[in-house]
Design a protein around this motif. Structure first.
Motif, PDB file in Angstrom:
ATOM      1  N   TYR A  15       0.838  -1.205   0.000  1.00  0.00           N
ATOM      2  CA  TYR A  15       0.000   0.000   0.000  1.00  0.00           C
ATOM      3  C   TYR A  15       0.869   1.250   0.000  1.00  0.00           C
ATOM      4  N   SER A  18       2.528   1.949  -3.462  1.00  0.00           N
ATOM      5  CA  SER A  18       1.630   2.108  -4.611  1.00  0.00           C
ATOM      6  C   SER A  18       1.495   3.565  -5.024  1.00  0.00           C
ATOM      7  N   TYR A  20      -1.300   6.127  -6.419  1.00  0.00           N
ATOM      8  CA  TYR A  20      -2.752   6.294  -6.478  1.00  0.00           C
ATOM      9  C   TYR A  20      -3.043   7.455  -7.414  1.00  0.00           C
ATOM     10  N   ARG A  28       1.311   9.426  -3.577  1.00  0.00           N
ATOM     11  CA  ARG A  28       1.865   8.288  -2.850  1.00  0.00           C
ATOM     12  C   ARG A  28       1.758   8.586  -1.360  1.00  0.00           C
ATOM     13  N   ARG A  89      -1.820   1.490  -8.149  1.00  0.00           N
ATOM     14  CA  ARG A  89      -0.966   0.614  -8.954  1.00  0.00           C
ATOM     15  C   ARG A  89       0.387   0.416  -8.282  1.00  0.00           C
ATOM     16  N   LEU A  90       0.829  -0.835  -8.310  1.00  0.00           N
ATOM     17  CA  LEU A  90       2.174  -1.200  -7.886  1.00  0.00           C
ATOM     18  C   LEU A  90       2.667  -2.243  -8.869  1.00  0.00           C
TER      19      LEU A  90
END
Length: 152
Positions: A15, A18, A20, A28, A89-90
């Protein structure tokens, strides 16, 4: 009882790392939002913005069709709120989400309803922060036993 479990260090780190994106901003954890297009209005600066999803509750992967249906239900739940579609997204992992202008308390209620582990909170002039819905296990609290949510 929500059925949620405290988040483990690996999930919390995912989290944190990632990216966003929604409504023309990218953010982030631990950083301030960056506009994707500086010419667009900065809608996120007027109040709290909560990034929330209905996909993959509890951090458990679900089929795309199931996630899409849950996101439609979430969209209906957000009717009347200013919201923008986006994603977290990661690497190759991506998850749909909404950036919604609403108070954190309401965002937590909505996220809990959809079985989410956390929301991302953006407040004007402050770095974005993760807000977990369940208290981390004592041995896994941020900053203890190698578990940290500080941006890196």
């Amino acid at each position: 009882m929500t059925g949620l479990r405290p988040v483990d260090a690996v999930t919390a780190l995912a989290y944190q790392r990632s990216l966003y994106r929604a409504g023309g901003i990218s953010v982030r954890v631990g950083q301030r939002p960056v506009p994707d297009d500086p010419t667009l209005p900065a809608w996120w600066r007027r109040s709290d913005v909560v990034f929330v999803s209905a996909a993959n509750p509890g951090g458990r992967r679900r089929p795309d069709g199931w996630n899409l249906r849950r996101m439609r239900v979430l969209a209906a739940c957000l009717a009347g709120c200013e919201s923008h579609e986006g994603e977290g997204r990661l690497g190759q992992w991506a998850e749909p989400l909404f950036a919604v202008r609403l108070p954190l308390a309401r965002g937590r209620v909505i996220a809990r309803r959809f079985g989410q582990n956390a929301v991302l909170l953006v407040r004007e002039g402050r770095p974005a922060r993760l807000v977990f819905l369940e208290t981390p296990h004592p041995a896994r609290r941020p900053g203890g036993d190698g578990f940290s949510l500080r941006s890196g």
